[in-house]
Write a protein that holds these residues in place. Sequence first.
Motif, PDB file in Angstrom:
ATOM      1  N   TYR A  77       0.862  -1.177   0.000  1.00  0.00           N
ATOM      2  CA  TYR A  77       0.000   0.000   0.000  1.00  0.00           C
ATOM      3  C   TYR A  77       0.899   1.228   0.000  1.00  0.00           C
ATOM      4  O   TYR A  77       1.717   1.415   0.895  1.00  0.00           O
ATOM      5  CB  TYR A  77      -0.918   0.018   1.233  1.00  0.00           C
ATOM      6  N   PHE A  78       0.735   2.076  -1.035  1.00  0.00           N
ATOM      7  CA  PHE A  78       1.599   3.240  -1.197  1.00  0.00           C
ATOM      8  C   PHE A  78       1.018   4.523  -0.605  1.00  0.00           C
ATOM      9  O   PHE A  78       1.756   5.411  -0.247  1.00  0.00           O
ATOM     10  CB  PHE A  78       1.833   3.527  -2.689  1.00  0.00           C
ATOM     11  N   THR A  79      -0.261   4.691  -0.559  1.00  0.00           N
ATOM     12  CA  THR A  79      -1.038   5.923  -0.383  1.00  0.00           C
ATOM     13  C   THR A  79      -1.261   6.565  -1.745  1.00  0.00           C
ATOM     14  O   THR A  79      -0.588   6.221  -2.725  1.00  0.00           O
ATOM     15  CB  THR A  79      -0.405   6.967   0.576  1.00  0.00           C
ATOM     16  N   ALA A  80      -2.172   7.516  -1.811  1.00  0.00           N
ATOM     17  CA  ALA A  80      -2.555   8.130  -3.087  1.00  0.00           C
ATOM     18  C   ALA A  80      -1.432   8.979  -3.684  1.00  0.00           C
ATOM     19  O   ALA A  80      -1.385   9.202  -4.884  1.00  0.00           O
ATOM     20  CB  ALA A  80      -3.801   8.981  -2.898  1.00  0.00           C
ATOM     21  N   GLY A  81      -0.536   9.461  -2.871  1.00  0.00           N
ATOM     22  CA  GLY A  81       0.561  10.286  -3.362  1.00  0.00           C
ATOM     23  C   GLY A  81       1.523  10.608  -2.242  1.00  0.00           C
ATOM     24  O   GLY A  81       1.201  10.451  -1.058  1.00  0.00           O
ATOM     25  N   ARG A  82       2.709  11.045  -2.610  1.00  0.00           N
ATOM     26  CA  ARG A  82       3.694  11.395  -1.588  1.00  0.00           C
ATOM     27  C   ARG A  82       3.274  12.662  -0.858  1.00  0.00           C
ATOM     28  O   ARG A  82       2.696  13.571  -1.441  1.00  0.00           O
ATOM     29  CB  ARG A  82       5.070  11.580  -2.220  1.00  0.00           C
ATOM     30  N   ALA A  83       3.590  12.710   0.422  1.00  0.00           N
ATOM     31  CA  ALA A  83       3.234  13.868   1.238  1.00  0.00           C
ATOM     32  C   ALA A  83       4.179  13.935   2.418  1.00  0.00           C
ATOM     33  O   ALA A  83       4.671  12.908   2.892  1.00  0.00           O
ATOM     34  CB  ALA A  83       1.796  13.744   1.742  1.00  0.00           C
ATOM     35  N   VAL A 130      13.765   2.024  -0.807  1.00  0.00           N
ATOM     36  CA  VAL A 130      13.467   2.989   0.243  1.00  0.00           C
ATOM     37  C   VAL A 130      13.908   2.474   1.608  1.00  0.00           C
ATOM     38  O   VAL A 130      14.165   3.248   2.530  1.00  0.00           O
ATOM     39  CB  VAL A 130      11.958   3.326   0.247  1.00  0.00           C
ATOM     40  N   VAL A 131      14.054   1.160   1.740  1.00  0.00           N
ATOM     41  CA  VAL A 131      14.552   0.569   2.984  1.00  0.00           C
ATOM     42  C   VAL A 131      15.936   1.111   3.312  1.00  0.00           C
ATOM     43  O   VAL A 131      16.280   1.320   4.479  1.00  0.00           O
ATOM     44  CB  VAL A 131      14.597  -0.965   2.852  1.00  0.00           C
ATOM     45  N   TYR A 132      16.724   1.363   2.296  1.00  0.00           N
ATOM     46  CA  TYR A 132      18.119   1.756   2.476  1.00  0.00           C
ATOM     47  C   TYR A 132      18.334   3.256   2.290  1.00  0.00           C
ATOM     48  O   TYR A 132      19.357   3.789   2.715  1.00  0.00           O
ATOM     49  CB  TYR A 132      18.993   0.983   1.488  1.00  0.00           C
ATOM     50  N   ASN A 133      17.389   3.925   1.663  1.00  0.00           N
ATOM     51  CA  ASN A 133      17.562   5.339   1.333  1.00  0.00           C
ATOM     52  C   ASN A 133      16.589   6.282   2.030  1.00  0.00           C
ATOM     53  O   ASN A 133      16.775   7.485   1.998  1.00  0.00           O
ATOM     54  CB  ASN A 133      17.408   5.547  -0.184  1.00  0.00           C
ATOM     55  N   ALA A 134      15.536   5.732   2.652  1.00  0.00           N
ATOM     56  CA  ALA A 134      14.480   6.580   3.221  1.00  0.00           C
ATOM     57  C   ALA A 134      14.072   7.614   2.183  1.00  0.00           C
ATOM     58  O   ALA A 134      13.868   7.258   1.034  1.00  0.00           O
ATOM     59  CB  ALA A 134      14.949   7.208   4.526  1.00  0.00           C
ATOM     60  N   GLY A 135      13.959   8.855   2.542  1.00  0.00           N
ATOM     61  CA  GLY A 135      13.620   9.866   1.546  1.00  0.00           C
ATOM     62  C   GLY A 135      12.444  10.712   1.963  1.00  0.00           C
ATOM     63  O   GLY A 135      11.546  10.270   2.687  1.00  0.00           O
ATOM     64  N   MET A 137       8.955  12.852   1.853  1.00  0.00           N
ATOM     65  CA  MET A 137       7.607  12.703   1.302  1.00  0.00           C
ATOM     66  C   MET A 137       7.092  11.262   1.318  1.00  0.00           C
ATOM     67  O   MET A 137       6.067  10.969   0.725  1.00  0.00           O
ATOM     68  CB  MET A 137       7.538  13.234  -0.139  1.00  0.00           C
ATOM     69  N   ARG A 138       7.786  10.351   1.984  1.00  0.00           N
ATOM     70  CA  ARG A 138       7.304   8.964   2.014  1.00  0.00           C
ATOM     71  C   ARG A 138       7.737   8.262   3.303  1.00  0.00           C
ATOM     72  O   ARG A 138       8.175   7.122   3.304  1.00  0.00           O
ATOM     73  CB  ARG A 138       7.791   8.202   0.788  1.00  0.00           C
ATOM     74  N   ALA A 139       7.585   8.972   4.408  1.00  0.00           N
ATOM     75  CA  ALA A 139       8.022   8.438   5.704  1.00  0.00           C
ATOM     76  C   ALA A 139       7.302   7.144   6.049  1.00  0.00           C
ATOM     77  O   ALA A 139       7.909   6.197   6.559  1.00  0.00           O
ATOM     78  CB  ALA A 139       7.805   9.479   6.797  1.00  0.00           C
ATOM     79  N   GLY A 140       6.002   7.080   5.797  1.00  0.00           N
ATOM     80  CA  GLY A 140       5.250   5.874   6.125  1.00  0.00           C
ATOM     81  C   GLY A 140       5.698   4.676   5.318  1.00  0.00           C
ATOM     82  O   GLY A 140       5.859   3.574   5.849  1.00  0.00           O
ATOM     83  N   TYR A 141       5.907   4.882   4.027  1.00  0.00           N
ATOM     84  CA  TYR A 141       6.353   3.787   3.172  1.00  0.00           C
ATOM     85  C   TYR A 141       7.738   3.318   3.588  1.00  0.00           C
ATOM     86  O   TYR A 141       8.006   2.117   3.692  1.00  0.00           O
ATOM     87  CB  TYR A 141       6.351   4.240   1.712  1.00  0.00           C
ATOM     88  N   ALA A 142       8.637   4.280   3.859  1.00  0.00           N
ATOM     89  CA  ALA A 142       9.994   3.925   4.279  1.00  0.00           C
ATOM     90  C   ALA A 142       9.974   3.160   5.599  1.00  0.00           C
ATOM     91  O   ALA A 142      10.669   2.148   5.766  1.00  0.00           O
ATOM     92  CB  ALA A 142      10.850   5.188   4.407  1.00  0.00           C
ATOM     93  N   ALA A 143       9.165   3.616   6.534  1.00  0.00           N
ATOM     94  CA  ALA A 143       9.116   2.965   7.852  1.00  0.00           C
ATOM     95  C   ALA A 143       8.572   1.547   7.749  1.00  0.00           C
ATOM     96  O   ALA A 143       9.108   0.609   8.365  1.00  0.00           O
ATOM     97  CB  ALA A 143       8.255   3.795   8.808  1.00  0.00           C
ATOM     98  N   THR A 144       7.513   1.368   6.966  1.00  0.00           N
ATOM     99  CA  THR A 144       6.898   0.040   6.898  1.00  0.00           C
ATOM    100  C   THR A 144       7.749  -0.945   6.110  1.00  0.00           C
ATOM    101  O   THR A 144       7.849  -2.121   6.472  1.00  0.00           O
ATOM    102  CB  THR A 144       5.490   0.113   6.293  1.00  0.00           C
ATOM    103  N   SER A 239      13.931   8.704  -4.588  1.00  0.00           N
ATOM    104  CA  SER A 239      13.336   9.877  -3.960  1.00  0.00           C
ATOM    105  C   SER A 239      13.450  11.088  -4.864  1.00  0.00           C
ATOM    106  O   SER A 239      14.430  11.244  -5.604  1.00  0.00           O
ATOM    107  CB  SER A 239      14.018  10.185  -2.631  1.00  0.00           C
ATOM    108  N   ARG A 240      12.479  11.947  -4.765  1.00  0.00           N
ATOM    109  CA  ARG A 240      12.541  13.245  -5.426  1.00  0.00           C
ATOM    110  C   ARG A 240      12.755  14.306  -4.352  1.00  0.00           C
ATOM    111  O   ARG A 240      12.407  14.079  -3.187  1.00  0.00           O
ATOM    112  CB  ARG A 240      11.258  13.510  -6.210  1.00  0.00           C
ATOM    113  N   PRO A 241      13.294  15.456  -4.701  1.00  0.00           N
ATOM    114  CA  PRO A 241      13.484  16.485  -3.705  1.00  0.00           C
ATOM    115  C   PRO A 241      12.152  16.846  -3.040  1.00  0.00           C
ATOM    116  O   PRO A 241      11.087  16.785  -3.653  1.00  0.00           O
ATOM    117  CB  PRO A 241      14.022  17.680  -4.513  1.00  0.00           C
TER     118      PRO A 241
END
Length: 246
Positions: A77-83, A130-135, A137-144, A239-241
Amino acid sequence: MTTAVVVGGSTGVGRGVADAWAAAGCRVLTLNRSRPVGPGAELLEHVEVDLAEPDAARVVLRSLPDEIDLLCYSAVYFTAGRAPLAETTERDWEAQWRINVHGLWLALHTLLPALRRAAPSVVLSISSEVVYNAGPMRAGYAATKAAARGLVESLAQEEDPDVVRVVQALPAQMVDSPGIRARRPDDFDYADYMTGDDFGPLARDLVERRAADLAGEVLVVDHGGAFRPLGDTLPTSQSRPAGVSA
């Protein structure tokens, strides 16, 4: 006949794995809310399941065959968009944990006896850079996804590799999928994106050799299907800026 289960196998990476396993002669059960469609769908057995409803999902998982040779967990599950974190809704945060972490735990916890009975069996968990880079606008995805990595790596160390062999794999680039397309403008160019079919060579190798020398490995799958150990080199960040929509 080899029995394979793909959780999240109707689209994206999971569909690529499911199609490859079916083409290799496996009986493939795809667990999703939606039925697989398109070429090759007739070779897949759809089992409807909603991982957001764990009690009902557990009943479905317990109804699967008593021996499972191959298990792929690709549901996400990604969510509808990065935030940014401050704008992330609690609903999205909880949904990411339900699918990306608890769903994975539920599948592994419920199906381990069936996997052990089919020794040597293979668990393939689809990871992310994202496991290794975090980034941003996607804290939830990176954490999970990081939590999922910890779960899978712990399992790999617990299980006898002569019985259950645990492998993680992640795409080297973005993968074209319905979930990604829902987040992109209609005129977006996907020419440089990977597809689920890029995971076909790895999936076929897992059928043929049962991860004989891959237990515990984290693999990077490249555009075109070549795969390699992650090693000490971090995968390329997607990741994007901060402030740039995705």
